[in-house]
Scaffold this motif. Structure first.
Motif, PDB file in Angstrom:
ATOM      1  N   UNK A 234       0.817  -1.214   0.000  1.00 38.31           N
ATOM      2  CA  UNK A 234       0.000   0.000   0.000  1.00 38.31           C
ATOM      3  C   UNK A 234       0.848   1.259   0.000  1.00 38.31           C
ATOM      4  N   UNK A 235       2.164   1.064  -0.300  1.00 41.01           N
ATOM      5  CA  UNK A 235       3.120   2.170  -0.419  1.00 41.01           C
ATOM      6  C   UNK A 235       3.408   2.869   0.906  1.00 41.01           C
ATOM      7  N   UNK A 236       3.142   2.163   1.975  1.00 42.54           N
ATOM      8  CA  UNK A 236       3.455   2.718   3.282  1.00 42.54           C
ATOM      9  C   UNK A 236       4.899   2.379   3.638  1.00 42.54           C
ATOM     10  N   UNK A 237       5.643   3.366   4.116  1.00 42.03           N
ATOM     11  CA  UNK A 237       7.056   3.182   4.455  1.00 42.03           C
ATOM     12  C   UNK A 237       7.174   2.683   5.892  1.00 42.03           C
ATOM     13  N   UNK A 238       7.953   1.635   6.074  1.00 37.40           N
ATOM     14  CA  UNK A 238       8.199   1.075   7.406  1.00 37.40           C
ATOM     15  C   UNK A 238       9.700   1.177   7.729  1.00 37.40           C
ATOM     16  N   UNK A 239       9.998   1.388   8.988  1.00 35.90           N
ATOM     17  CA  UNK A 239      11.402   1.516   9.415  1.00 35.90           C
ATOM     18  C   UNK A 239      11.827   0.380  10.344  1.00 35.90           C
ATOM     19  N   UNK A 240      10.960  -0.622  10.478  1.00 37.84           N
ATOM     20  CA  UNK A 240      11.297  -1.795  11.293  1.00 37.84           C
ATOM     21  C   UNK A 240      11.351  -3.015  10.384  1.00 37.84           C
ATOM     22  N   UNK A 241      12.433  -3.759  10.415  1.00 35.92           N
ATOM     23  CA  UNK A 241      12.511  -4.943   9.547  1.00 35.92           C
ATOM     24  C   UNK A 241      11.629  -6.070  10.072  1.00 35.92           C
ATOM     25  N   UNK A 242      11.273  -6.980   9.190  1.00 31.81           N
ATOM     26  CA  UNK A 242      10.573  -8.176   9.638  1.00 31.81           C
ATOM     27  C   UNK A 242      11.401  -9.398   9.240  1.00 31.81           C
ATOM     28  N   UNK A 243      11.286 -10.449  10.057  1.00 34.49           N
ATOM     29  CA  UNK A 243      12.108 -11.637   9.861  1.00 34.49           C
ATOM     30  C   UNK A 243      11.426 -12.628   8.938  1.00 34.49           C
ATOM     31  N   UNK A 244      12.270 -13.321   8.155  1.00 32.01           N
ATOM     32  CA  UNK A 244      11.784 -14.238   7.138  1.00 32.01           C
ATOM     33  C   UNK A 244      12.357 -15.627   7.415  1.00 32.01           C
TER      34      UNK A 244
END
Length: 424
Positions: A234-244
């Motif tokens: 949705x083109x929202x910028x995030x500054x926290x990574x997520x784990x894969x």
């Protein structure tokens, strides 16, 4: 078997629940949630504290393959003719499931229990050199301990578990009248002896809360991770990574040694050298087998208490050589003594004549030792009369045609040797 020492030993894997409050366990600190006297009474990785086993035997090695849970397994190997027991463990991915669906981290230890009356003492190495005695502080919260920290007259115990863990680079040992139990490691780990006769090593950790000391994220390593700045659909910028993916799987080896206390050092020093100077196997393609199938660069074997730490070809005809004493003061009655090394004939089998020049350098090999000593500042010191005299360190010049030098226990000396190649 080798010296007739018999000690009762058991081993299992356990895990500490990490603290998640303002003093959370994390990348920089280890702090279990329970800091009471019974904090070392922690759950096993298996529900029954038992493993399923499969035994495989051959003339060269016997294996016991253990499965403790779906995320912890171990293979125990007893090799014919060897004094140590190899324990290859695989831990992970560490599950984060907790009560009520909550995520709970785990800090996993391999714990060895024995009938050794070891008192409060645990011995750990100092960068693979000296063995230091560590005394267990009292395991009651806020207890005043006048023994475990000699530099603190009355040490206030606020971390009965974490405060009794110490760094290990090569081996940790407990010892008593019954004998000695040493565990050699293949990487740096933390070790503790929270109960007499017990030794444990931290092998893996997975946490869900950051400790607040600068990393900015929990020690929750997985197969992969997103960029720290990312944009969703949705083109929202995030500054926290997520784990894969799943959590990391760690595999390592411990080597268990059971010996008489007096013979412990000569056994663990030998295993230490095997682990950290393991031969490198190289394979090349070729039409036929090489004509030379073996090579020995030394004229003869080194004394049991001497090792070559560095051998490096430098400018033409020059070799940098570091030799070290493998034993500490009082570690062994026969081997923890000064020893002579003949530099002049050390590499006679490598088709080299005796060196025509030998210069002793400082430890970092960037200047002659004499030049360093001449510039060294002299500080006024006060000797503690109750302190035992220090063991002499040798700085003698090479003597005779064989260029003999002397090493004191744990001393390392650095030399530059100039050679003229011998005529064929």
């Amino acid at each position: 078997k080798q010296d007739g020492t018999a000690i009762e030993v058991s081993q299992n894997f356990f895990w500490y629940e990490p603290a998640t409050n303002e003093s959370a366990s994390g990348a920089y600190i280890f702090r279990p949630a329970d800091t009471t006297a019974s904090a070392q009474d922690i759950p096993c990785v298996s529900n029954s504290c038992r493993a399923t086993i499969e035994v495989v035997r051959s003339e060269a090695v016997s294996e016991v393959r253990q499965v403790f849970s779906d995320w912890v397994a171990q293979t125990v190997r007893v090799h014919a003719g060897r004094a140590d027991v190899e324990m290859e463990w695989t831990v992970g991915p560490i599950p984060l499931n907790g009560p009520g669906g909550a995520q709970v981290g785990k800090e996993v230890v391999s714990r060895f229990s024995s009938n050794i009356a070891s008192g409060s003492a645990l011995y750990t190495d100092s960068n693979g050199r000296d063995m230091l005695v560590r005394h267990r502080c009292k395991t009651e919260f806020n207890a005043l301990d006048k023994v475990c920290r000699p530099s603190v007259p009355a040490y206030n115990v606020t971390e009965p578990v974490a405060g009794n863990f110490f760094p290990v680079n090569t081996q940790a040992m407990i010892s008593g009248p019954e004998g000695a139990m040493t565990v050699s490691v293949d990487r740096s780990q933390g070790a503790a002896s929270l109960v007499e006769g017990q030794l444990e090593l931290m092998v893996h950790r997975r946490l869900v809360v950051d400790d607040g000391f600068g990393v900015g994220e929990p020690l929750n390593e997985t197969q992969s991770i997103s960029p720290y700045d990312w944009v969703d659909s949705k083109h929202k910028v995030h500054h926290d990574p997520y784990r894969i993916g799943k959590g990391l799987v760690v595999r390592g080896r411990h080597r268990l040694l059971v010996t008489a206390a007096a013979a412990a050092a000569r056994t663990y020093r030998a295993v230490q050298s095997e682990v950290y100077y393991e031969p490198v196997v190289a394979v090349v393609a070729g039409p036929k087998a090489p004509s030379q199938t073996s090579f020995r660069g030394l004229r003869a074997g080194l004394p049991e208490n001497v090792e070559i730490i560095t051998i490096e070809k430098q400018e033409e005809g020059s070799v940098l050589l570091r030799v070290g004493h493998r034993f500490g003061v009082n570690e062994d009655d026969a081997l923890a003594v000064p020893v002579d090394v003949a530099l002049g004939t050390l590499f006679a089998a490598a088709h080299l004549a005796a060196p025509n020049k030998i210069t002793e350098l400082n430890l970092s090999a960037n200047q002659p030792r004499e030049a360093m000593q001449a510039r060294r500042r002299s500080f006024k010191t006060r000797e503690d009369q109750a302190e035992a005299p220090r063991f002499r360190l040798y700085d003698d010049k090479p003597k005779g045609k064989e260029a003999i030098i002397t090493l004191a226990p744990l001393q390392i000396r650095t030399f530059q040797l100039w050679y003229t190649p011998a005529k064929a």
